[in-house]
Design a protein around this motif. Structure first.
Motif, short mmCIF file in Angstrom:
data_model
loop_
_atom_site.label_atom_id
_atom_site.label_comp_id
_atom_site.label_asym_id
_atom_site.label_seq_id
_atom_site.Cartn_x
_atom_site.Cartn_y
_atom_site.Cartn_z
N TRP A 107 41.39 -28.28 2.21
CA TRP A 107 41.18 -29.11 1.99
C TRP A 107 39.44 -30.27 2.07
O TRP A 107 39.70 -30.45 0.89
CB TRP A 107 41.34 -30.12 3.91
N GLN A 108 38.35 -29.01 1.52
CA GLN A 108 36.88 -29.93 0.92
C GLN A 108 37.56 -29.95 -0.37
O GLN A 108 36.97 -30.46 -0.82
CB GLN A 108 36.68 -28.57 1.37
N LEU A 111 40.02 -33.21 -1.11
CA LEU A 111 39.10 -33.79 -0.82
C LEU A 111 37.99 -34.10 -2.21
O LEU A 111 37.80 -35.48 -2.72
CB LEU A 111 37.45 -33.79 -0.14
N ARG A 112 37.52 -33.22 -3.04
CA ARG A 112 36.55 -33.28 -4.36
C ARG A 112 37.20 -33.23 -5.18
O ARG A 112 36.93 -34.93 -5.89
CB ARG A 112 36.25 -32.40 -4.60
N PRO A 115 39.32 -38.07 -3.76
CA PRO A 115 38.66 -38.70 -2.34
C PRO A 115 39.28 -39.75 -1.90
O PRO A 115 38.27 -40.25 -1.14
CB PRO A 115 37.43 -38.97 -3.68
N GLN A 118 40.23 -39.99 2.00
CA GLN A 118 39.12 -39.76 3.10
C GLN A 118 39.98 -40.50 4.31
O GLN A 118 39.69 -40.73 5.12
CB GLN A 118 37.60 -40.12 2.64
N LEU A 121 42.81 -39.28 6.22
CA LEU A 121 41.35 -37.82 7.32
C LEU A 121 41.49 -38.82 8.44
O LEU A 121 41.25 -38.14 9.27
CB LEU A 121 40.41 -36.87 5.87
N LEU A 122 40.38 -39.89 8.22
CA LEU A 122 39.45 -40.96 8.89
C LEU A 122 41.00 -41.44 10.18
O LEU A 122 40.56 -41.35 11.00
CB LEU A 122 39.25 -41.70 8.21
N ILE A 202 34.12 -33.24 5.85
CA ILE A 202 33.89 -34.71 5.91
C ILE A 202 32.01 -34.77 6.50
O ILE A 202 31.85 -35.93 6.56
CB ILE A 202 34.60 -35.65 6.43
N HIS A 205 30.51 -37.36 4.11
CA HIS A 205 31.11 -38.25 4.40
C HIS A 205 30.45 -38.87 5.06
O HIS A 205 30.22 -40.05 5.45
CB HIS A 205 32.22 -38.49 3.92
N SER A 254 35.49 -46.83 9.96
CA SER A 254 36.29 -47.19 8.52
C SER A 254 35.81 -48.09 7.67
O SER A 254 35.97 -48.18 6.54
CB SER A 254 37.98 -47.32 8.82
N MET A 257 32.67 -47.79 5.48
CA MET A 257 32.85 -46.79 4.28
C MET A 257 33.80 -47.47 3.88
O MET A 257 33.65 -47.16 1.99
CB MET A 257 34.30 -45.79 5.15
#
Length: 294
Positions: A107-108, A111-112, A115, A118, A121-122, A202, A205, A254, A257
């Motif tokens: 997942w890292q 996410l890279r 993006p 995210q 994920l939130l 995360i 972030h 959120s 972000m």
């Protein structure tokens, strides 16, 4: 697992076996090292032993469990083979992060590369933490509440400090530790491990969001008020209040972000514009270049 009668177990005289009664009157016999490994594995799952924790010295742990050191060594080796423990020669035995790494690593990377996920994920974090806070309000023991109190006190103390890079790093860690303490107080193995894994995914972030929120006193004050509301909801044993406080917090994060992304986009455009201005030749310079080429 070997199943034998009670008298056979007594006659065997095998001290490296553990015996458990079964419904059919027989006794279930398993190696003592398996029973010890199961107990240590349970502590890892429950979060009593966390990634990076060092096991007690062999002698102390054997006394605590009431077992022989050879049986304990055999149990530890079983968990080393499973990847749950790691032994360092002359340096002790440590809990690995294998349970979390299987979730974190892919997942890292995702996410890279993407993006935009995210937000998903939130959303998942909100679902996870709202239910965890609700369960914590119902299930937290006195020891859990003490850990949550200590984590909240650390958040309060650090969030009242300045904005240096060192302080911000400590603020991020304190923030995560507070939410993790709540997840563990839910007394659900999956909540504890998924929350820990998600936070590691995360982490960057969260760091960037805190930097953004620190820009205005009103946002920073709101964030501190939200942490207090979550703490009070759990402390008052009110599941609905605790869950609602987390929902308010996640919605705020959120929105932050989105605002941060817009701010970063504006800054990027401004840097590009300044770069173009610096690289463009002045009118006089352009005329000289043109006349020199004729």
């Amino acid at each position: 697992m070997l199943v034998i009668g009670p008298e056979d177990a007594v006659r065997s005289g095998l001290t490296n076996l553990s015996v458990k009664p079964m419904a059919n009157g027989k006794l279930a016999v398993q190696r003592l090292s398996d029973t010890i490994a199961h107990e240590l594995e349970r502590r890892i799952l429950d979060g009593a032993l966390k990634p990076g924790d060092r096991l007690q010295p062999e002698r102390e742990l054997a006394v605590e469990l009431g077992v022989s050191r050879p049986s304990l060594r055999e149990a530890i080796q079983k968990l080393v083979s499973k990847g749950l423990l790691h032994s360092r020669q002359g340096g002790g035995t440590y809990v690995t992060d294998r349970l979390d790494a299987g979730f974190i690593d892919p997942w890292q990377e995702m996410l890279r590369q993407h993006p935009n996920i995210q937000g998903d994920l939130l959303e998942f974090r909100g679902m996870l933490e709202c239910e965890a806070a609700s369960l914590a309000a119902r299930r937290a023991t006195d020891a859990d509440l003490q850990r949550i109190d200590e984590a909240f006190a650390r958040v309060e103390a650090l969030f009242a400090q300045g904005t240096s890079a060192e302080v911000l790093e400590q603020q991020v860690k304190a923030d995560l530790a507070f939410h993790q303490a709540i997840a563990e107080a839910a007394h659900n193995v999956m909540f504890g491990h998924l929350t820990a894994s998600l936070f590691r995914v995360i982490n960057d972030h969260i760091d960037r969001n805190l930097r953004h929120l620190r820009r205005t006193e009103d946002d920073w004050r709101e964030l501190r008020d939200q942490h207090r509301a979550i703490w009070e909801g759990i402390r008052s044993r009110d599941p609905a209040l605790a869950s609602a406080a987390v929902r308010r917090h996640i919605d705020f994060v959120s929105e932050s972000m989105v605002a941060r992304a817009r701010h970063e986009e504006r800054e990027t455009r401004a840097r590009v514009a300044r770069s173009l201005v610096r690289s463009a030749p002045l009118k006089g310079e352009a005329a000289e270049v043109e006349s020199g080429s004729q």
